[in-house]
Enzyme design. Structure first.
Site, PDB file in Angstrom:
ATOM      1  N   ARG A 178      23.212   0.456  11.319  1.00 32.04           N
ATOM      2  CA  ARG A 178      23.210   1.695  12.118  1.00 32.04           C
ATOM      3  C   ARG A 178      23.275   1.314  13.597  1.00 32.04           C
ATOM      4  O   ARG A 178      22.895   0.195  13.964  1.00 32.04           O
ATOM      5  CB  ARG A 178      21.928   2.488  11.840  1.00 32.04           C
ATOM      6  N   ASN A 219      -7.378   1.106   6.428  1.00 30.13           N
ATOM      7  CA  ASN A 219      -6.798   1.365   7.752  1.00 30.13           C
ATOM      8  C   ASN A 219      -7.252   2.765   8.172  1.00 30.13           C
ATOM      9  O   ASN A 219      -6.572   3.756   7.945  1.00 30.13           O
ATOM     10  CB  ASN A 219      -5.270   1.269   7.679  1.00 30.13           C
ATOM     11  N   ARG A 240       5.515  11.555  -2.611  1.00 30.17           N
ATOM     12  CA  ARG A 240       4.777  10.410  -2.037  1.00 30.17           C
ATOM     13  C   ARG A 240       3.284  10.475  -2.382  1.00 30.17           C
ATOM     14  O   ARG A 240       2.660   9.451  -2.622  1.00 30.17           O
ATOM     15  CB  ARG A 240       4.984  10.350  -0.529  1.00 30.17           C
ATOM     16  N   ARG A 242       3.707  12.236  10.887  1.00 32.09           N
ATOM     17  CA  ARG A 242       4.861  11.366  11.133  1.00 32.09           C
ATOM     18  C   ARG A 242       6.170  12.163  11.139  1.00 32.09           C
ATOM     19  O   ARG A 242       7.151  11.755  11.735  1.00 32.09           O
ATOM     20  CB  ARG A 242       4.898  10.244  10.080  1.00 32.09           C
ATOM     21  N   GLY A 276       0.845  -1.198   0.000  1.00 32.51           N
ATOM     22  CA  GLY A 276       0.000   0.000   0.000  1.00 32.51           C
ATOM     23  C   GLY A 276       0.876   1.242   0.000  1.00 32.51           C
ATOM     24  O   GLY A 276       2.080   1.153   0.247  1.00 32.51           O
ATOM     25  N   LYS A 293       1.467   0.492   7.113  1.00 28.44           N
ATOM     26  CA  LYS A 293       1.920  -0.904   6.961  1.00 28.44           C
ATOM     27  C   LYS A 293       2.748  -1.350   8.171  1.00 28.44           C
ATOM     28  O   LYS A 293       2.491  -2.391   8.762  1.00 28.44           O
ATOM     29  CB  LYS A 293       2.729  -1.081   5.664  1.00 28.44           C
ATOM     30  N   GLY A 323       2.953   5.571   4.176  1.00 20.99           N
ATOM     31  CA  GLY A 323       2.240   6.294   5.226  1.00 20.99           C
ATOM     32  C   GLY A 323       0.877   5.716   5.552  1.00 20.99           C
ATOM     33  O   GLY A 323       0.196   6.186   6.467  1.00 20.99           O
TER      34      GLY A 323
HETATM   35  N1  LIG Z   1      -5.091   3.478  11.896  1.00 18.23           N
HETATM   36  C1  LIG Z   1      -4.244   4.475  12.168  1.00 18.23           C
HETATM   37  N2  LIG Z   1      -4.693   5.587  12.764  1.00 18.23           N
HETATM   38  C2  LIG Z   1      -3.870   6.606  13.049  1.00 18.23           C
HETATM   39  N3  LIG Z   1      -2.550   6.638  12.766  1.00 18.23           N
HETATM   40  C3  LIG Z   1      -2.035   5.556  12.169  1.00 18.23           C
HETATM   41  C4  LIG Z   1      -2.845   4.422  11.839  1.00 18.23           C
HETATM   42  N4  LIG Z   1      -2.048   3.504  11.240  1.00 18.23           N
HETATM   43  C5  LIG Z   1      -0.808   4.028  11.219  1.00 18.23           C
HETATM   44  N5  LIG Z   1      -0.780   5.258  11.773  1.00 18.23           N
HETATM   45  C6  LIG Z   1       0.371   6.171  11.892  1.00 18.23           C
HETATM   46  O1  LIG Z   1       0.610   6.696  10.586  1.00 18.23           O
HETATM   47  C7  LIG Z   1       2.006   6.877  10.370  1.00 18.23           C
HETATM   48  C8  LIG Z   1       2.422   6.088   9.137  1.00 18.23           C
HETATM   49  O2  LIG Z   1       2.345   4.709   9.463  1.00 18.23           O
HETATM   50  P1  LIG Z   1       3.503   3.692   9.036  1.00 18.23           P
HETATM   51  O3  LIG Z   1       4.857   4.287   9.238  1.00 18.23           O
HETATM   52  O4  LIG Z   1       3.193   2.390   9.671  1.00 18.23           O
HETATM   53  O5  LIG Z   1       3.198   3.626   7.446  1.00 18.23           O
HETATM   54  P2  LIG Z   1       3.907   2.788   6.304  1.00 18.23           P
HETATM   55  O6  LIG Z   1       2.818   2.382   5.366  1.00 18.23           O
HETATM   56  O7  LIG Z   1       4.732   1.707   6.908  1.00 18.23           O
HETATM   57  O8  LIG Z   1       4.813   3.900   5.622  1.00 18.23           O
HETATM   58  P3  LIG Z   1       6.157   3.774   4.713  1.00 18.23           P
HETATM   59  O9  LIG Z   1       5.774   2.905   3.528  1.00 18.23           O
HETATM   60  O10 LIG Z   1       6.466   5.181   4.335  1.00 18.23           O
HETATM   61  O11 LIG Z   1       7.203   3.135   5.595  1.00 18.23           O
HETATM   62  C9  LIG Z   1       2.712   6.414  11.632  1.00 18.23           C
HETATM   63  O12 LIG Z   1       2.988   7.555  12.415  1.00 18.23           O
HETATM   64  C10 LIG Z   1       1.681   5.510  12.297  1.00 18.23           C
HETATM   65  O13 LIG Z   1       1.835   5.450  13.699  1.00 18.23           O
END
Ligand SMILES: Nc1ncnc2c1ncn2[C@@H]1O[C@H](COP(=O)(O)OP(=O)(O)OP(=O)(O)O)[C@@H](O)[C@H]1O
Length: 218
Positions: A63, A188, A168, A157, A31, A37, A34
């Site tokens: 690191r 989500n 992005r 974030r 997905g 995931k 942000g």
């Molecule tokens: N359901 C939710 N409600 C509110 N905040 C959320 C929720 N899910 C995730 N977040 C927050 O949103 C932000 C982005 O989440 P996360 O880093 O897990 O995304 P990601 O898809 O892994 O991003 P990337 O691909 O850039 O690594 C984080 O600060 C996370 O804590």
């Protein structure tokens, strides 16, 4: 009564399980950046300890806070090239000049152990693995409830500059178009992380109950 039934049937009643144990699953979560995931996978690992989250192999130097085998498996560039040459990576990409990839051996070993395997891939990586594994893996696309919600999450974030945010968002718009390539889509929604995790658990349970089980071969 049971004996009488067996006698009438002319054969004993079978106590063996009527279905074999479900096959180990390869589960891909993907997905836009942000969407959550990492947050969802972290929680999923707590509630579904039996699912193995595949640790990526990288050529980037370790690191200070990182742990070998937990954050990544760290290898030299030459070792990474060797993995590519031996076709030992399910998928790989160059991220900011460093190589990152999914080691096939880790996936194979877990599946031989009867464990389900979870991969976190960007949308492009998921498309590559889809071509390789087709319907033999489960592909889940995560989305936020709206573009606005996604962007707010990314902004909060505080890990991306303005320019990187623009990239992005543009990428996320393109990625959304690829949703139809996936098996499931999970929203989500803001503040609903637990519900998201529970939806993914339901998908795993449903997959385990399939009559025709998926069977990834690597
Ligand atoms: N359901 C939710 N409600 C509110 N905040 C959320 C929720 N899910 C995730 N977040 C927050 O949103 C932000 C982005 O989440 P996360 O880093 O897990 O995304 P990601 O898809 O892994 O991003 P990337 O691909 O850039 O690594 C984080 O600060 C996370 O804590």
């Amino acid at each position: 009564m049971l004996e009488e039934l067996e006698q009438a049937l002319g054969s004993p009643l079978d106590s063996q399980p009527q279905v074999p144990s479900p096959k180990p699953l390869v589960l891909v979560i993907s997905g836009p950046s942000g969407v959550g995931k990492d947050a969802v996978i972290k929680r999923l690992q707590e509630v579904r300890k039996e699912v193995h989250f595949v640790v990526t192999v990288t050529s980037r130097p370790i690191r200070p806070h990182e742990v070998e085998g937990i954050d990544y498996y760290f290898v030299s560039k030459a070792e990474f090239m060797d993995l590519i040459a031996r076709n030992e990576l399910l998928e790989h990409a160059v991220v900011y000049g460093d190589y990152k990839g999914i080691p096939k051996k880790q996936v194979r070993d877990c599946m031989l152990n009867g464990q389900d395997v979870l991969l976190r891939l960007d949308v492009q990586g998921a498309a590559t693995v889809r071509k390789l594994l087709g319907q033999d893996a489960v592909f889940i696309f995560m989305v936020a409830e709206s573009e606005m919600a996604l962007v707010k999450r990314l902004v909060e974030r505080k890990t991306e500059s303005f320019d990187k945010l623009l990239i992005r968002i543009a990428t996320a718009r393109k990625e959304l178009e690829l949703m139809s390539e996936f098996d499931y889509v999970v929203v989500n929604a803001d503040g609903q992380l637990e519900q998201t995790v529970s939806k993914i658990c339901s998908i795993i349970d449903a997959e385990k109950a399939r009559v025709h089980q998926r069977c990834a071969q690597l």
